[in-house]
Each structure stands twice: as C-alpha cells, then as structure tokens.
Design an enzyme around this catalytic site. Structure first.
Site, short mmCIF file in Angstrom:
data_model
loop_
_atom_site.label_atom_id
_atom_site.label_comp_id
_atom_site.label_asym_id
_atom_site.label_seq_id
_atom_site.Cartn_x
_atom_site.Cartn_y
_atom_site.Cartn_z
N GLY A 130 30.53 34.15 33.81
CA GLY A 130 30.23 35.52 33.45
C GLY A 130 28.97 36.11 34.04
CD GLU A 184 35.30 27.81 31.73
OE1 GLU A 184 35.47 29.03 31.45
OE2 GLU A 184 35.84 26.90 31.10
N GLY A 187 32.71 32.37 38.65
CA GLY A 187 33.69 32.81 39.63
C GLY A 187 33.15 33.92 40.50
NE ARG A 188 33.69 40.34 39.13
CZ ARG A 188 34.17 40.07 37.92
NH1 ARG A 188 33.40 39.49 37.02
NH2 ARG A 188 35.40 40.38 37.60
NE ARG A 244 39.53 43.09 37.99
CZ ARG A 244 38.97 41.99 37.50
NH1 ARG A 244 37.68 41.81 37.62
NH2 ARG A 244 39.69 41.07 36.89
CB CYS A 304 52.90 56.55 47.82
SG CYS A 304 53.65 58.17 48.06
CE1 TYR A 329 39.00 37.58 38.80
CE2 TYR A 329 36.67 37.65 39.35
CZ TYR A 329 37.71 37.16 38.57
OH TYR A 329 37.43 36.27 37.59
#
Length: 458
Positions: free
Chosen positions: A249, A287, A289-290, A326, A362, A391
């Site tokens: 996080g 853990e 990630g980003r 996102r 579109c 991501y």
C-alpha cells in the site's frame, strides 16, 4: 545513456526514459508497427527492490512479496523472483503466473475475499501460504486442510481505521469487503476464539489500502493488528501467532519524478507507531506492488491525428482507456504526467500549448490528460505516459476489442565502446486471431445451429 541510480537520491533519472523512447523509435518498436507500447526499466526495478531491502535491513525475518496484480507479466515476475522477492496472488490465474515465473510455493501468499474450494485445495497441496478472509473461510479450511500441509495459514482482519482520499483503494473502512471487521460487535472475541480453536492458525494479516492512504493511516492499521496479535498470544498463554502479514500500500507520487514516500519513510512511520514490530518476535510479510513498479515503466504512443474542437486542441493517440483505464475513468484520482516527443523520438521543444491527449476508444470520456501545457503535437509525434509501470499496460481493458499492446524491458548496455539501449520482449502485441479466438470463434455457429444452445463446455 545516463546510468544514475535513484536508489539513494529518490529521483527517477529522466535521461533513462528519454534514451529508451529515442531508441525504441529508431529500432522500430514504437511507431507505425507499434502504435502503443509499454516499457519496463529493468535496472530501475532492481534498484526499487534494493531500496525496499535496505529499508528493512535491520528486520531479522521478513519476506517481501510482490503483488502480482500490479504487473501480471511472467517475465516481470521472474525478474522480481530473481531479485529475491516472493509473490502475493489473488486468484488461480495469478497463482499460475507466479508458479510459471519461478516463485517457490513457500514464497507465495494467496489472498482473495472469495476463494473457491478448488483454489484452497491447490494452495494447501502446494504449500502456498493462505490468508483466510473470513471466519467462514476458516471453517472451509477446516474441512480441506490435511495434517501434513506445510502451508502457513493466517486470518485477515480489518482494523477499521478509516479510508484515504480514494475510496476504492481504501480497505480498512467500516464497511470494507475485506477481512474480519474488528470493531463490529463480538468480532474481536470471535477472532481470538478462532485462534484458540486452531493451533495451526499462526498468522494475522491486514492491509489498510494503497493509493490515497497516508503513511499515518497505514501505520495505524498495522499497529491495531499488532496489538491484536499480542492480545491473542497473551490470552492463549502461548506464542500462537508467529508472523504478521502487514500488506503493502505504499502510495506513489504521480506529480513528478521524485519517489516519495520512500520505503525508508514507511519503515520510519511504522517504527514510530509500532515500536515492537521490528524486534524479531514476529516474522513479517510485505505485499508491495504499485510502489515498486509504477515509476519503472512508461507507455509510448504514436500521435495519429490532431484536431481542434471548440477552441480546444486534441491529440488522438492509441493510449486510451484500454491501457490507462483508471486515469480515464477517475482522472482526478489518477492523473498521469505526459511527455511530448518528436517523430525522431527525442523530447520536443517549443512554446507550450494546452492540449487534450485522447485515446482510441469509442466513447467521449476517453481522454488521458486534459488541457496539458505541452509543445505542440503533430501527426507522427509521440506522447509518453509516465509512472505506468504498474496496473496500466500490464492489465489492459478489452474495450472495442482493442489488442493488448506489446511490452518491452529495457536497459543500457555498452557495445563497441558506446552505450545504447537494449530491449527485451516481455509480451507480444496481441494478434487479431487471438482476439477472435477469445471472442468465441471456435463456437461461432453454436447459437444458430440446431441443438447448439444445448451444448456443454468440454
């Protein structure tokens, strides 16, 4: 090519990416043949992992796992495994990717709020660590677990310390779908009893959230989990809980090149909030990630057309909602930095002009950047979306059946006394044949042939 490390400076060397864009254009990877491409900085990934290890260097027993969902690409996962990381997975697909990438089952952690019996059977047979998400899931594990399993088994709790600025990224709110809500009536006692009833249950897990969650909020959630572990061990009169999975996080700064907060900042915040966390009484699992991958990747895209509409300049590219989902759907929460490059792959210069950077999907909202002040873009130029190593291109959206973009890793390599950029394929661009196959081509006549609708999958 500049080889400056950002491990200690906390700043991403811009020259690395500039050189990579130029080389990708010169080598034909980015352009008409590759109108949108993802790139991973191999050295940058290694430096990010090293910075994480440095921050936890004084911790006696810690397993750093990478959240596979952040970059679900086998070559990237294998690079992380080669750096000594473990892997956190959230479903059977990610577990398969982790195994194929070479992670030992003992270095894999399975998290998910809705694990099937088959997922649990496989994880327990392999010896993968499992964090149950609920008391119901613990009862399911009771049924499936054999005495000879070597899986470390834990329970995820929700410390309910509140949310950050992005609700969808906050997992410790009062009504979060994750974990056992500790502040609900009777929940804390039920958790203590769950550990009392199961000598094999030895780990607590908590994850407060990611982007938009300040360090203080993350630390508060981990502190609450630590206090619960201490309470359980004291009440049971034994050291039942031996490890804490403190999740990941660490948020990413999308405003500029600076890496902030750093892993060292994270450890300092935890040390202040939970002084006993690092004394070795509990083994730790992380853990991330980003925070490990975002600034180590970028998207390059060809400017296909430009136009004016209502006094607004629009550059139409192939990097839209299908690869920056996102950002397009929540632009205020997920803004991206944009770079303008000429047709030769070199940074553009010139007077700034407010321009929208729009994608190929579109629907009207497919815009990755609104009114950005950039040198004027023209057909044949390129735009770069920075901080997209996690991501984005690794987890595309199949809107309009647009093909998944190719992905390359890159690094500088000296050859014949000069320095240039060397690329390694990570994922091939998706073919139209693959799109058709995924869209049911093998069953094209199933709904119009007699009896077709009654057929069963093999």
């Amino acid at each position: 090519m500049t080889q400056t490390s950002f491990r200690n400076t906390g700043t991403r060397p811009a020259a690395r990416f500039d050189d990579a864009v130029r080389a990708a254009v010169e080598q034909g990877l980015l352009g008409e043949r590759g109108a949108v491409v993802g790139f991973i900085d191999i050295d940058g990934v290694r430096e990010s992992v090293a910075a994480l290890r440095d921050a936890f260097a004084a911790t006696p027993d810690v397993l750093h796992t990478f959240a596979a969902k952040a970059a679900s690409l086998i070559p990237v996962l294998r690079l992380l495994a080669d750096c000594g990381m473990g892997c956190e997975v959230a479903g059977p697909g990610e577990l398969r990717l982790a195994l194929d990438a070479g992670f030992a089952p003992s270095a894999i952690v399975l998290d998910s709020p809705a694990k099937t019996r088959e997922e649990l059977r496989l994880a327990l047979a392999l010896g993968v660590a499992v964090n149950a998400d609920s008391l119901q899931e613990l009862r399911r594990i009771d049924e499936l677990r054999s005495r000879d399993t070597v899986s470390v088994l834990g329970l995820r709790v929700n410390p309910q310390v509140g949310g950050g600025s992005i609700g969808a990224m906050s997992t410790a709110t009062a009504t979060s779908k994750f974990g056992v809500a500790l502040r609900d009536a009777g929940a804390r006692e039920a958790v203590v009893q769950a550990f009392a009833d199961r000598p094999w249950l030895t780990r607590l897990h908590a994850h407060v959230g990611s982007q938009g969650c300040p360090l203080e909020l993350i630390a508060a959630g981990i502190a609450e989990t630590y206090r619960l572990a201490e309470e359980i061990n004291e009440r049971l009169g034994t050291r039942r809980i031996t490890s804490l999975d403190i999740g990941g996080g660490l948020p990413v700064n999308f405003d500029d090149e600076t890496v902030r907060p750093t892993c060292a900042d994270y450890v300092a915040a935890l040390t202040e909030a939970v002084p006993g966390l690092f004394d070795g009484r509990y083994a730790l699992v992380t853990e991330f990630g980003r925070s490990l991958l975002a600034k180590n990747g970028f998207i390059g895209a060809l400017v296909e057309y430009t136009k004016d509409a209502g006094g607004r300049r629009i550059a139409l590219t192939h990097a839209g909602a299908q690869t920056a989902t996102r950002t397009v759907l929540m632009p205020d929460a997920w803004p991206l930095r944009v770079g303008a490059f000429g047709a030769d792959g070199r940074p553009k210069e010139g007077p700034a002009l407010a321009q929208d950077i729009a994608g190929p999907c579109c629907f009207a909202g497919d815009v990755v950047a609104h009114g950005r002040e950039l040198p004027e873009l023209h057909e044949g130029d390129f735009v770069v979306l920075y901080d997209t190593g996690a991501y984005y291109f690794s987890t595309p959206w199949a809107y309009n059946s647009l093909p998944r973009p190719a992905v390359y890793g890159f690094r500088a390599a000296a050859a014949d006394g000069s320095t240039d950029v060397v690329f390694a394929p990570v994922r091939d661009a998706q073919s139209l044949d693959s799109i058709a196959a995924e869209s049911g081509l093998a069953h094209a006549n199933a709904l119009i042939e007699p009896g077709g609708a009654s057929s069963r999958p093999s």
